[in-house]
Design a protein around this motif. Structure first.
Motif, PDB file in Angstrom:
ATOM      1  N   PRO A 252       0.810  -1.213   0.000  1.00 25.20           N
ATOM      2  CA  PRO A 252       0.000   0.000   0.000  1.00 25.20           C
ATOM      3  C   PRO A 252       0.841   1.260   0.000  1.00 25.20           C
ATOM      4  O   PRO A 252       1.976   1.277   0.480  1.00 25.20           O
ATOM      5  N   PHE A 253       0.276   2.331  -0.563  1.00 27.45           N
ATOM      6  CA  PHE A 253       0.887   3.656  -0.430  1.00 27.45           C
ATOM      7  C   PHE A 253      -0.210   4.695  -0.545  1.00 27.45           C
ATOM      8  O   PHE A 253      -1.280   4.440  -1.081  1.00 27.45           O
ATOM      9  N   THR A 254       0.046   5.870  -0.017  1.00 25.60           N
ATOM     10  CA  THR A 254      -0.945   6.938  -0.025  1.00 25.60           C
ATOM     11  C   THR A 254      -0.454   8.110  -0.860  1.00 25.60           C
ATOM     12  O   THR A 254       0.739   8.257  -1.124  1.00 25.60           O
ATOM     13  N   GLY A 255      -1.408   8.939  -1.268  1.00 27.06           N
ATOM     14  CA  GLY A 255      -1.069  10.145  -2.018  1.00 27.06           C
ATOM     15  C   GLY A 255      -1.392  10.042  -3.490  1.00 27.06           C
ATOM     16  O   GLY A 255      -2.093   9.137  -3.939  1.00 27.06           O
ATOM     17  N   ALA A 256      -0.880  11.001  -4.244  1.00 26.55           N
ATOM     18  CA  ALA A 256      -1.171  11.088  -5.673  1.00 26.55           C
ATOM     19  C   ALA A 256      -0.512   9.947  -6.439  1.00 26.55           C
ATOM     20  O   ALA A 256       0.505   9.394  -6.017  1.00 26.55           O
ATOM     21  N   THR A 257      -1.114   9.586  -7.576  1.00 22.69           N
ATOM     22  CA  THR A 257      -0.515   8.597  -8.471  1.00 22.69           C
ATOM     23  C   THR A 257      -0.073   9.326  -9.728  1.00 22.69           C
ATOM     24  O   THR A 257      -0.882   9.690 -10.569  1.00 22.69           O
ATOM     25  N   ASN A 258       1.223   9.551  -9.831  1.00 23.24           N
ATOM     26  CA  ASN A 258       1.785  10.179 -11.016  1.00 23.24           C
ATOM     27  C   ASN A 258       3.081   9.462 -11.373  1.00 23.24           C
ATOM     28  O   ASN A 258       3.482   8.503 -10.698  1.00 23.24           O
ATOM     29  N   GLU A 259       3.739   9.904 -12.416  1.00 22.20           N
ATOM     30  CA  GLU A 259       4.931   9.204 -12.887  1.00 22.20           C
ATOM     31  C   GLU A 259       6.007   9.103 -11.813  1.00 22.20           C
ATOM     32  O   GLU A 259       6.656   8.061 -11.651  1.00 22.20           O
ATOM     33  N   VAL A 260       6.217  10.167 -11.065  1.00 23.16           N
ATOM     34  CA  VAL A 260       7.265  10.182 -10.047  1.00 23.16           C
ATOM     35  C   VAL A 260       6.948   9.209  -8.918  1.00 23.16           C
ATOM     36  O   VAL A 260       7.795   8.395  -8.511  1.00 23.16           O
ATOM     37  N   THR A 261       5.720   9.282  -8.383  1.00 26.60           N
ATOM     38  CA  THR A 261       5.375   8.431  -7.241  1.00 26.60           C
ATOM     39  C   THR A 261       5.311   6.959  -7.633  1.00 26.60           C
ATOM     40  O   THR A 261       5.718   6.088  -6.854  1.00 26.60           O
ATOM     41  N   ILE A 262       4.829   6.671  -8.826  1.00 28.14           N
ATOM     42  CA  ILE A 262       4.716   5.271  -9.239  1.00 28.14           C
ATOM     43  C   ILE A 262       6.094   4.653  -9.420  1.00 28.14           C
ATOM     44  O   ILE A 262       6.358   3.531  -8.959  1.00 28.14           O
ATOM     45  N   ILE A 263       7.005   5.360 -10.088  1.00 27.20           N
ATOM     46  CA  ILE A 263       8.370   4.848 -10.249  1.00 27.20           C
ATOM     47  C   ILE A 263       9.015   4.630  -8.879  1.00 27.20           C
ATOM     48  O   ILE A 263       9.687   3.612  -8.636  1.00 27.20           O
ATOM     49  N   SER A 264       8.802   5.548  -7.962  1.00 25.33           N
ATOM     50  CA  SER A 264       9.353   5.419  -6.619  1.00 25.33           C
ATOM     51  C   SER A 264       8.800   4.182  -5.912  1.00 25.33           C
ATOM     52  O   SER A 264       9.551   3.422  -5.274  1.00 25.33           O
ATOM     53  N   GLU A 265       7.484   3.959  -6.027  1.00 29.47           N
ATOM     54  CA  GLU A 265       6.877   2.809  -5.360  1.00 29.47           C
ATOM     55  C   GLU A 265       7.332   1.493  -5.990  1.00 29.47           C
ATOM     56  O   GLU A 265       7.514   0.491  -5.284  1.00 29.47           O
ATOM     57  N   ILE A 266       7.520   1.468  -7.289  1.00 31.49           N
ATOM     58  CA  ILE A 266       8.012   0.260  -7.955  1.00 31.49           C
ATOM     59  C   ILE A 266       9.400  -0.097  -7.433  1.00 31.49           C
ATOM     60  O   ILE A 266       9.680  -1.258  -7.094  1.00 31.49           O
ATOM     61  N   ASN A 267      10.272   0.877  -7.340  1.00 27.79           N
ATOM     62  CA  ASN A 267      11.632   0.618  -6.870  1.00 27.79           C
ATOM     63  C   ASN A 267      11.668   0.230  -5.396  1.00 27.79           C
ATOM     64  O   ASN A 267      12.453  -0.642  -4.985  1.00 27.79           O
TER      65      ASN A 267
ATOM     66  N   ALA B  30      -8.088  11.505   4.404  1.00 28.61           N
ATOM     67  CA  ALA B  30      -7.397  12.714   3.951  1.00 28.61           C
ATOM     68  C   ALA B  30      -6.488  12.420   2.769  1.00 28.61           C
ATOM     69  O   ALA B  30      -6.264  13.277   1.923  1.00 28.61           O
ATOM     70  N   ASN B  31      -5.955  11.195   2.704  1.00 29.59           N
ATOM     71  CA  ASN B  31      -5.037  10.827   1.635  1.00 29.59           C
ATOM     72  C   ASN B  31      -5.629   9.731   0.768  1.00 29.59           C
ATOM     73  O   ASN B  31      -6.395   8.892   1.248  1.00 29.59           O
ATOM     74  N   ARG B  32      -5.243   9.733  -0.497  1.00 30.97           N
ATOM     75  CA  ARG B  32      -5.694   8.691  -1.399  1.00 30.97           C
ATOM     76  C   ARG B  32      -5.022   7.371  -1.042  1.00 30.97           C
ATOM     77  O   ARG B  32      -3.842   7.330  -0.724  1.00 30.97           O
ATOM     78  N   GLN B  33      -5.766   6.295  -1.121  1.00 31.13           N
ATOM     79  CA  GLN B  33      -5.264   4.970  -0.771  1.00 31.13           C
ATOM     80  C   GLN B  33      -5.022   4.163  -2.037  1.00 31.13           C
ATOM     81  O   GLN B  33      -5.939   3.953  -2.836  1.00 31.13           O
ATOM     82  N   ASN B  34      -3.798   3.724  -2.229  1.00 22.71           N
ATOM     83  CA  ASN B  34      -3.410   2.995  -3.434  1.00 22.71           C
ATOM     84  C   ASN B  34      -2.595   1.770  -3.069  1.00 22.71           C
ATOM     85  O   ASN B  34      -2.161   1.605  -1.926  1.00 22.71           O
ATOM     86  N   GLU B  35      -2.366   0.925  -4.068  1.00 19.84           N
ATOM     87  CA  GLU B  35      -1.446  -0.192  -3.929  1.00 19.84           C
ATOM     88  C   GLU B  35      -0.626  -0.319  -5.204  1.00 19.84           C
ATOM     89  O   GLU B  35      -1.120  -0.016  -6.293  1.00 19.84           O
ATOM     90  N   ILE B  36       0.613  -0.799  -5.057  1.00 20.66           N
ATOM     91  CA  ILE B  36       1.409  -1.187  -6.218  1.00 20.66           C
ATOM     92  C   ILE B  36       1.401  -2.710  -6.253  1.00 20.66           C
ATOM     93  O   ILE B  36       1.574  -3.360  -5.215  1.00 20.66           O
TER      94      ILE B  36
END
Length: 281
Positions: free
Chosen positions: A226-241, A269-275
């Motif tokens: 899991p990760f929180t916050g926006a899903t954009n190119e920067v955050t997704i690459i960071s979560e993948i690594n 308050a924050n968006r809830q996502n998963e990689i």
């Protein structure tokens, strides 16, 4: 359209009890998200009260216009045009078709969980084979690709299907993303996918939009964090690594194709996502 981009590549695991529903939550992808829609409180959308039918219709139109203008204002900041015909789908998904459809979680079996100091680092899950409606999109930017793909899926969910009615929202909405070998760059081509509700799995309603394809994805083992916050190119690459570093054996997973799954609790308050990392067949 690249149909293979719609598929999960994985193998089945042991059968088990389906995980509990994750509650009434929304989804979020790119810049225009269900979280944005649900930011409108009941007070902002107004109560239709006990007025006449004509008054109720006028209030509903006002609500649709307000939601549409919100999307259009947000979209302009990211070079995304939200057309007028999105007004009804936006309202239907925001209100769960006026409360007639609960949101349905994609079922899975939890196989194992890795923790450290009480925090969950990642989970290993088994997803059964299932039908998904998916569309592959390539726009000038990653965010545009996600937004335009999601809008097309929204139309399919709401009425542009062979049943001609609202199908019901499921979560998460997933986005299949691809990277270069070093995991430094995301492809602008993405696949946005929607899990068909249980009562439509045996006979999936067919989309009017020829760019949307109904696929039966195979049973798959997924490693998810899991990760929180926006899903954009920067955050997704960071979560993948980050995920690659945490896995005990990253070589068992597909190395250039990943999934971003979006969950959003309207009260959060924050968006809830998963990689998601997909185990190789």
């Amino acid at each position: 359209m690249d149909r293979e981009g719609c598929r999960l590549n994985g193998v089945g695991g042991d059968e088990g009890q389906v995980a509990e529903s994750q509650g009434t939550v929304g989804t979020n992808y790119g810049m225009i998200t269900l979280e944005d829609l649900e930011a409108f409180s009941e007070d902002q959308l107004s109560d239709s009260g006990n007025g006449s039918l004509e008054e109720g219709e006028m209030i509903e139109e006002e609500q649709q216009d307000r939601l549409l203008h919100y999307w259009q204002d947000d979209g302009r900041g990211h070079r995304v045009e939200v057309p007028r015909d999105m007004a009804e789908p936006i309202q239907q998904i925001t209100t769960n078709n006026n409360g007639t459809h609960p949101r349905e979680a994609v079922p899975y079996t939890l196989m194992s969980r890795k923790e450290k100091s009480g925090d969950v680092l990642y989970e290993k899950r088994h997803y059964e084979k299932a039908h998904w409606a998916c569309i592959t999109v390539k726009e000038d930017t990653y965010e545009q690709s996600i937004c335009y793909g999601f809008m097309k899926i929204m139309r399919y969910i709401c009425q542009q299907n062979s049943l001609g009615r609202y199908l019901g929202m499921t979560i998460p909405i997933v986005t299949v993303v691809n990277t270069d070998e070093m995991h430094t760059t995301l492809s602008r081509t993405v696949t946005v996918a929607y899990y068909l509700p249980i009562n439509h799995q045996d006979q999936p309603p067919q989309p009017y939009d020829t760019e949307i394809v109904i696929e039966q994805w195979p049973a798959t083992i997924v490693y998810t964090r899991p990760f929180t916050g926006a899903t954009n190119e920067v955050t997704i690459i960071s979560e993948i690594n980050t995920m690659a570093e945490m896995l005990d054996s990253p070589v068992v997973c597909v190395s250039d194709s990943f999934i971003v799954a979006g969950y959003t609790n309207p009260a959060a308050a924050n968006r809830q996502n998963e990689i998601w990392f997909l185990e190789r067949p």
